[in-house]
Enzyme design. Structure first.
Site, mmCIF file in Angstrom:
data_model
loop_
_atom_site.group_PDB
_atom_site.id
_atom_site.type_symbol
_atom_site.label_atom_id
_atom_site.label_comp_id
_atom_site.label_asym_id
_atom_site.label_seq_id
_atom_site.Cartn_x
_atom_site.Cartn_y
_atom_site.Cartn_z
ATOM 1 N N PRO A 31 -36.028 -9.995 23.238
ATOM 2 C CA PRO A 31 -35.566 -10.550 21.958
ATOM 3 C C PRO A 31 -36.519 -10.194 20.817
ATOM 4 C CG PRO A 31 -36.370 -12.299 23.430
ATOM 5 C CD PRO A 31 -36.312 -11.045 24.229
ATOM 6 N N THR A 33 -36.896 -10.582 16.549
ATOM 7 C CA THR A 33 -36.491 -11.049 15.228
ATOM 8 C C THR A 33 -36.515 -9.902 14.234
ATOM 9 O OG1 THR A 33 -37.163 -13.313 15.616
ATOM 10 C CG2 THR A 33 -37.337 -12.524 13.347
ATOM 11 N N GLN A 109 -30.282 -15.265 22.167
ATOM 12 C CA GLN A 109 -31.437 -16.167 22.267
ATOM 13 C C GLN A 109 -31.288 -17.306 21.265
ATOM 14 O OE1 GLN A 109 -35.591 -15.389 20.973
ATOM 15 N NE2 GLN A 109 -36.168 -15.734 23.103
ATOM 16 N N HIS A 184 -34.968 -20.384 23.887
ATOM 17 C CA HIS A 184 -36.325 -19.929 23.546
ATOM 18 C C HIS A 184 -37.311 -21.079 23.786
ATOM 19 C CE1 HIS A 184 -39.523 -17.714 21.920
ATOM 20 N NE2 HIS A 184 -39.005 -17.283 20.791
ATOM 21 N N ALA A 186 -40.501 -20.295 24.520
ATOM 22 C CA ALA A 186 -41.775 -19.553 24.560
ATOM 23 C C ALA A 186 -42.436 -19.479 23.190
ATOM 24 C CB ALA A 186 -41.501 -18.133 25.068
ATOM 25 N N TYR A 189 -42.801 -21.964 19.730
ATOM 26 C CA TYR A 189 -41.730 -22.633 18.976
ATOM 27 C C TYR A 189 -41.430 -24.018 19.590
ATOM 28 C CZ TYR A 189 -41.666 -18.252 16.552
ATOM 29 O OH TYR A 189 -42.064 -17.168 15.806
ATOM 30 N N ARG A 237 -36.674 -18.681 28.218
ATOM 31 C CA ARG A 237 -37.888 -17.874 28.064
ATOM 32 C C ARG A 237 -39.086 -18.801 27.905
ATOM 33 N NH1 ARG A 237 -39.875 -12.930 24.100
ATOM 34 N NH2 ARG A 237 -40.024 -11.501 25.852
ATOM 35 N N GLY A 309 -44.048 -7.582 28.614
ATOM 36 C CA GLY A 309 -45.384 -7.299 28.104
ATOM 37 C C GLY A 309 -45.874 -5.952 28.569
ATOM 38 N N GLY A 332 -39.910 -4.670 24.480
ATOM 39 C CA GLY A 332 -39.800 -5.013 23.070
ATOM 40 C C GLY A 332 -40.088 -3.833 22.170
HETATM 41 C C1 FMN Z 1 -40.632 -7.414 15.626
HETATM 42 C C2 FMN Z 1 -40.714 -8.376 16.794
HETATM 43 C C3 FMN Z 1 -39.940 -9.528 16.779
HETATM 44 C C4 FMN Z 1 -39.982 -10.426 17.864
HETATM 45 N N1 FMN Z 1 -39.140 -11.523 17.860
HETATM 46 C C5 FMN Z 1 -39.029 -12.295 18.969
HETATM 47 C C6 FMN Z 1 -38.001 -13.292 19.074
HETATM 48 O O1 FMN Z 1 -37.155 -13.478 18.186
HETATM 49 N N2 FMN Z 1 -37.970 -14.032 20.220
HETATM 50 C C7 FMN Z 1 -38.870 -13.853 21.242
HETATM 51 O O2 FMN Z 1 -38.792 -14.551 22.259
HETATM 52 N N3 FMN Z 1 -39.830 -12.897 21.167
HETATM 53 C C8 FMN Z 1 -39.911 -12.103 20.074
HETATM 54 N N4 FMN Z 1 -40.828 -11.074 20.041
HETATM 55 C C9 FMN Z 1 -41.680 -10.814 21.213
HETATM 56 C C10 FMN Z 1 -41.058 -9.716 22.110
HETATM 57 O O3 FMN Z 1 -39.824 -10.160 22.667
HETATM 58 C C11 FMN Z 1 -41.992 -9.334 23.286
HETATM 59 O O4 FMN Z 1 -42.245 -10.485 24.043
HETATM 60 C C12 FMN Z 1 -43.318 -8.728 22.813
HETATM 61 O O5 FMN Z 1 -43.093 -7.699 21.857
HETATM 62 C C13 FMN Z 1 -44.093 -8.124 24.004
HETATM 63 O O6 FMN Z 1 -43.296 -7.160 24.683
HETATM 64 P P1 FMN Z 1 -43.553 -5.582 24.515
HETATM 65 O O7 FMN Z 1 -44.943 -5.297 25.004
HETATM 66 O O8 FMN Z 1 -42.496 -4.909 25.339
HETATM 67 O O9 FMN Z 1 -43.409 -5.270 23.039
HETATM 68 C C14 FMN Z 1 -40.840 -10.181 18.958
HETATM 69 C C15 FMN Z 1 -41.630 -9.026 18.942
HETATM 70 C C16 FMN Z 1 -41.567 -8.119 17.897
HETATM 71 C C17 FMN Z 1 -42.414 -6.866 17.947
#
Ligand code: FMN
Length: 380
Positions: A31, A33, A109, A184, A186, A189, A237, A309, A332
Site C-alpha cells: 500500500p 499513499t 487498505q 491498517h 501498522a 496510525y 497490516r 521491506g 513498495g
Molecule cells: C510513497 C509511499 C507511501 C506509502 N503509503 C503507505 C500507506 O498508505 N499504507 C501503508 O501501510 N504503508 C505505506 N507505505 C509503506 C510501504 O507500504 C512499505 O511498507 C515500505 O515502503 C517498505 O517496503 P519497500 O521496502 O518494498 O519499499 C508507503 C511507502 C511509500 C514509499
C-alpha cells in the site's frame, strides 16, 4: 544483483492463494499513499491508470493506498481518497474494473490516521487513544510540516464511531468491486497507537497489557467479519516500526507478537501483513532466538502472511519464501520504479532503481510522471 538476475525461476513467481483469492504469483503491491485524489476524497482517473499499470505489470495482488473510513477523525492527509461517500464508492469502480481486466485481484487498505492526521477535509483537531503528543514531525511528502497536534483522548463513543466507520467502509469497498480489505493496523496510525505502550495510556479495557492494547484492532476485524460474512477477504497490516519511530520494537518481543497474532486470527482475519516502515524486513523481523516475526505470525495464526521491506532484493525474497517466513511478499518503492517488476523478473530483465526524487516534493502521481518524463528527455 537485481531480482531478475537470479539464476533459476524465482520462487516469488509461483502461484499463491490468500483465503479465497487465487494469486498468479506471490508478489503484491504494497500500500502506498499518493495524495492524488480530488479534495473531497474522490478517486481520479489518474489513480485508476496507476493501479491498472501495476496490474498489467504482472503483480499477483494489488493493495491500495490507505483510504479513510469516516468523516470524523480518520482522514490523514489532504487529497487522500475515502470510501465513505456515494461518489467515492462509484469512482473506485473504475479502478477495480481496470485492475480486474488486467487479471489481478485488488484489496482496499482501510486507514484511520488517529493522532497522525496531518490534513483533513473535515476538521482541524485530531483524536487518539490518549492525549500524548506524537513523536517527530509531520511528513512533507504527504503535504505536512511542523509538529503534530496533541490528540484528544477518544471516548467510548468515539471508539464506537471509529469501528462503525471501518465496518461501513468495508461494505462500501465490496460494493465498489474490491476483492477484500486490509485494515491498517501498522506504521503508527490509530490502531497501532492503541497497540503501542507509549501512545496508549488508557486505564480502561483498551489500555494496559498487550491483550488490552490489541483489543481495538481485534474488534475492528471481528465487526467487519460479522458484517461481510466468511468469504470476503479481511486482512490486517501490522508493524513494529512507525512512520515517526523507525526504532520501535514490541516491548514484549515474541510474547507480545503471539498475543497480537492470536487475537487477530480469533477475530476472523484472512491474512496478516507485516510491514517494515523505514527498515528492511531482516532488520525488523528478527526475534531473539533466531525466529522471525513473520514466521511466528504464520505458526501462531495459521493464516497466510505477507512479508514486506526490501523484497525487491532477490536473495532475501527467495529466502523468506523458501525458509517459510512468509507466503507472499509485498513490494513498495521498487514497484514505483518498476510497475512491471514481476514481468521483468519472469523475463530476466534488469530492474530500475528507486530514486527518492520520484516522490518529491510530494508523493503524488503527477510528480512521479514528471520525474519519468524528465528521465526520458534526458535519455536515461
Ligand atoms: C510513497 C509511499 C507511501 C506509502 N503509503 C503507505 C500507506 O498508505 N499504507 C501503508 O501501510 N504503508 C505505506 N507505505 C509503506 C510501504 O507500504 C512499505 O511498507 C515500505 O515502503 C517498505 O517496503 P519497500 O521496502 O518494498 O519499499 C508507503 C511507502 C511509500 C514509499
Amino acid at each position: 544483483m537485481s531480482i531478475s538476475s537470479f539464476g533459476v525461476r524465482h520462487p516469488s513467481l509461483e502461484p499463491g492463494r490468500i483465503g479465497g483469492l487465487e494469486l498468479a504469483n506471490r508478489l503484491a503491491v504494497s500500500p502506498m499513499t499518493r495524495v492524488s485524489a480530488a479534495p473531497d476524497g474522490t478517486p481520479t482517473q489518474e489513480m485508476a491508470d496507476y493501479y491498472a499499470e501495476l496490474a498489467r505489470g504482472g503483480f499477483g495482488l494489488v493493495i491500495t493506498e490507505g483510504t479513510y473510513t469516516d468523516t470524523l477523525y480518520s482522514q490523514g492527509y489532504l487529497n487522500q481518497p475515502g470510501i465513505v461517500s456515494k461518489a467515492q464508492v462509484a469512482a473506485w469502480r473504475e479502478t477495480t474494473d481496470r485492475v480486474h481486466a488486467a487479471g489481478a485481484p485488488i484489496v482496499l487498505q482501510l486507514m484511520h490516521a488517529g493522532a497522525l492526521s496531518q490534513g483533513s477535509h473535515y476538521r482541524k483537531d485530531t483524536a487518539g487513544p490518549s492525549a500524548v503528543p506524537p513523536l517527530g514531525e509531520k511528513m512533507p511528502e504527504y503535504g505536512g510540516h511542523g509538529r503534530w497536534a496533541t490528540p484528544r483522548e477518544m471516548s467510548p463513543a468515539d471508539i464506537e464511531e471509529a469501528v462503525r466507520g471501518f465496518v461501513i467502509s468495508a461494505v462500501n469497498a465490496r460494493e465498489a468491486g474490491f476483492d477484500g480489505i486490509e485494515v491498517h493496523g501498522a506504521n503508527g496510525y490509530l490502531l497501532d497507537q492503541f497497540l503501542t505502550d507509549y501512545t496508549n495510556r488508557r486505564d480502561d479495557s483498551y489500555g494496559g497489557p498487550i491483550a488490552n492494547r490489541v483489543r481495538l484492532a481485534a474488534e475492528v476485524v471481528a465487526a467487519i467479519r460479522a458484517e461481510v460474512g466468511p468469504s470476503f477477504c479481511v486482512g490486517i497490516r501490522l508493524s513494529q516500526t512507525k512512520v515517526n519511530d523507525f526504532g520501535h520494537r514490541w516491548p514484549g518481543g515474541a510474547h507480545d507478537a503471539e498475543v497480537v497474532f492470536t487475537a487477530l486470527a480469533d477475530a476472523g482475519a484472512t491474512y496478516l501483513h507485516i510491514a517494515s516502515e523505514g527498515r528492511d524486513w531482516i532488520e525488523t523481523a528478527r526475534l531473539a532466538g533466531g525466529a522471525t516475526i513473520t514466521g511466528l505470525a504464520r505458526r501462531v495464526s495459521g493464516l497466510p502472511v505477507i512479508a514486506n521491506g526490501g523484497m525487491h532484493e532477490p536473495s532475501q525474497a527467495a529466502q523468506v519464501l523458501a525458509d517459510g517466513h512468509a507466503d507472499v511478499l509485498s513490494v513498495g518503492r521498487w514497484a514505483l520504479a518498476n510497475p512491471d517488476l514481476p514481468r521483468r523478473l519472469a523475463e530476466g530483465a534488469a530492474l530500475e532503481d528507486f530514486d527518492h526524487m520520484m516522490v518529491q516534493p510530494m508523493a503524488t502521481l503527477d510528480n512521479t510522471r514528471r520525474w519519468r518524463a524528465a528521465g526520458a528527455r534526458a535519455g536515461v
